[in-house]
Scaffold this motif. Structure first.
Motif, short mmCIF file in Angstrom:
data_model
loop_
_atom_site.label_atom_id
_atom_site.label_comp_id
_atom_site.label_asym_id
_atom_site.label_seq_id
_atom_site.Cartn_x
_atom_site.Cartn_y
_atom_site.Cartn_z
N TYR A 38 36.81 37.61 37.40
CA TYR A 38 35.40 37.32 37.71
C TYR A 38 34.65 36.77 36.49
N ALA A 39 34.91 37.36 35.31
CA ALA A 39 34.10 37.03 34.14
C ALA A 39 34.60 35.81 33.37
N LEU A 40 35.91 35.71 33.15
CA LEU A 40 36.43 34.66 32.27
C LEU A 40 36.16 33.24 32.78
N VAL A 74 39.04 24.78 33.99
CA VAL A 74 38.41 26.08 33.84
C VAL A 74 39.33 27.18 34.37
N SER A 75 39.87 26.98 35.56
CA SER A 75 40.71 28.03 36.16
C SER A 75 42.00 28.23 35.39
N TRP A 134 61.98 53.29 39.40
CA TRP A 134 61.16 52.49 38.47
C TRP A 134 60.74 51.17 39.09
N LEU A 135 61.66 50.48 39.73
CA LEU A 135 61.34 49.18 40.32
C LEU A 135 60.32 49.30 41.45
N LEU A 136 60.40 50.38 42.21
CA LEU A 136 59.41 50.59 43.28
C LEU A 136 58.01 50.79 42.70
N THR A 137 57.92 51.59 41.66
CA THR A 137 56.60 51.80 41.04
C THR A 137 56.13 50.53 40.33
N ALA A 138 57.06 49.77 39.76
CA ALA A 138 56.69 48.51 39.11
C ALA A 138 56.09 47.54 40.11
N ALA A 139 56.65 47.50 41.32
CA ALA A 139 56.12 46.62 42.35
C ALA A 139 54.68 46.97 42.69
N VAL A 140 54.38 48.27 42.74
CA VAL A 140 53.01 48.72 43.01
C VAL A 140 52.07 48.26 41.90
N LEU A 141 52.48 48.46 40.66
CA LEU A 141 51.64 48.12 39.51
C LEU A 141 51.39 46.62 39.43
N LEU A 142 52.46 45.84 39.50
CA LEU A 142 52.31 44.38 39.39
C LEU A 142 51.56 43.80 40.59
N GLY A 143 51.79 44.41 41.75
CA GLY A 143 51.03 43.98 42.92
C GLY A 143 49.54 44.23 42.75
N ALA A 144 49.19 45.33 42.07
CA ALA A 144 47.78 45.63 41.83
C ALA A 144 47.14 44.60 40.91
N VAL A 145 47.89 44.12 39.93
CA VAL A 145 47.37 43.09 39.02
C VAL A 145 47.06 41.81 39.80
N TYR A 146 47.99 41.41 40.66
CA TYR A 146 47.78 40.20 41.46
C TYR A 146 46.62 40.38 42.43
N ALA A 147 46.58 41.54 43.09
CA ALA A 147 45.51 41.81 44.04
C ALA A 147 44.15 41.84 43.34
N GLY A 148 44.13 42.37 42.12
CA GLY A 148 42.88 42.40 41.37
C GLY A 148 42.37 41.00 41.07
N SER A 149 43.27 40.11 40.67
CA SER A 149 42.88 38.73 40.39
C SER A 149 42.39 38.04 41.66
N TRP A 150 43.11 38.27 42.74
CA TRP A 150 42.71 37.64 44.02
C TRP A 150 41.33 38.13 44.43
N THR A 151 41.08 39.42 44.30
CA THR A 151 39.78 39.98 44.69
C THR A 151 38.67 39.48 43.79
N GLY A 152 38.89 39.49 42.48
CA GLY A 152 37.87 39.01 41.57
C GLY A 152 37.53 37.55 41.78
N ILE A 156 33.74 34.07 42.63
CA ILE A 156 33.44 32.94 41.74
C ILE A 156 33.47 31.67 42.57
N PRO A 157 32.88 30.57 42.07
CA PRO A 157 32.90 29.32 42.83
C PRO A 157 34.32 28.87 43.16
N PRO A 158 34.54 28.30 44.32
CA PRO A 158 35.89 27.88 44.74
C PRO A 158 36.57 26.95 43.75
#
Length: 279
Positions: A38-40, A74-75, A134-152, A156-158
């Motif tokens: 959102y900010a950068l 910019v993106s 470990w790989l199952l938990t890694a998928a959750v963590l990395l998925g959260a990073v991607y989901a966070g970027s998508w949500t943020g 912002i302008p398209p």
């Protein structure tokens, strides 16, 4: 119950121990990723409007990227920075270290290794099961990073949003960087009986790897570190290039994948051969 080389019961046991740590770090990582998304772009858009970027900012930015970002949109710049941000890397590394040093050092410290190794499963099956958890938990963590970027990016302008297909490429590359840190922690965990030693060793190696990546771009007197850049995991992680060109960094990903396999195999070999005692 076994699923190939994996014991489902051991996987469930491991997940019970790390699930809350994973969920907390996933929530933090997703939130940080969303805020950066959102900010950068807003900050980068202001620089673009002025047609001027302070030389110090440009130098530091290119040091993080390891790539000349002149001509980027910019993106491209904003999301490459978001996905290279030290906080994001630190959170991923923290999760990998916490989860992967459990085998075997944490079991020895807690005095539960005798019970664990007395189970009717081989050490190899134990290691495969811990890896699966470990790989199952890694998928959750990395998925959260991607989901966070998508949500943020929804706020912002398209025109400042990234190509999310290319961002998936960045996610795959980042996953391999995370995998190298985790495999290093696994090797440390089976080499020592003290978890703190395994954690410290992995932290030192990770920090050293990150520093090597951009020291030589910050000061000419540090040019000698350029010859060590092949030791840095971030030298094989170039999000801005993927976002700009849309090409898979196959060579870099192959090197990271090879490092993961080598470290993981070494950890399995050590675990299979070493004597284990709680005294």
């Amino acid at each position: 119950m076994n699923l190939g080389p994996i014991n489902i019961g051991l996987v469930q046991r491991s997940l019970r121990e790390v699930i809350w740590t994973t969920l907390v770090l996933a929530l933090i990582s997703g939130t940080v990723s969303g805020l950066l998304a959102y900010a950068l772009p807003r900050v980068q858009a202001r620089f673009m409007q002025r047609n001027f970027i302070p030389p110090g900012v440009r130098q530091f930015r290119d040091a993080i990227f390891g790539f000349d970002s002149t001509g980027s949109s910019v993106s491209d710049i904003a999301f490459a920075l978001a996905w290279s941000h030290p906080i994001v890397i630190a959170l991923l590394a923290a999760h990998a270290i916490i989860v992967c040093t459990r085998t075997l050092a944490a079991e020895v410290e807690r005095g539960t290794v005798d019970v664990l190794l007395a189970l009717p499963v081989s050490r190899a099956r134990l290691f495969f099961s811990e890896t699966a958890a470990w790989l199952l938990t890694a998928a959750v963590l990395l998925g959260a990073v991607y989901a966070g970027s998508w949500t943020g990016a929804r706020f912002i302008p398209p025109e400042h949003r990234p190509d999310f297909g290319r961002l998936l490429m960045v996610l795959c590359n980042l996953s391999l960087v995370y995998g190298v840190i985790g495999a290093t922690a696994m090797l440390g965990g089976v080499l020592t009986d003290r978890r703190v030693r395994a954690v410290l060793a992995t932290i030192i190696l990770t920090i050293g790897s990150v520093l090597i990546n951009f020291l030589y771009t910050l000061d000419p007197s540090l040019e000698f570190t350029k010859h060590l850049r092949f030791l840095s995991v971030l030298d094989y992680y170039r999000p801005v290039r993927m976002l700009m060109e849309g090409a898979w960094p196959l060579r870099d990903m192959a090197i990271l994948g090879g490092a993961i396999v080598a470290l993981w195999t070494a950890a399995l070999a050590v675990l299979s051969r070493r004597d284990v005692t709680t005294t």
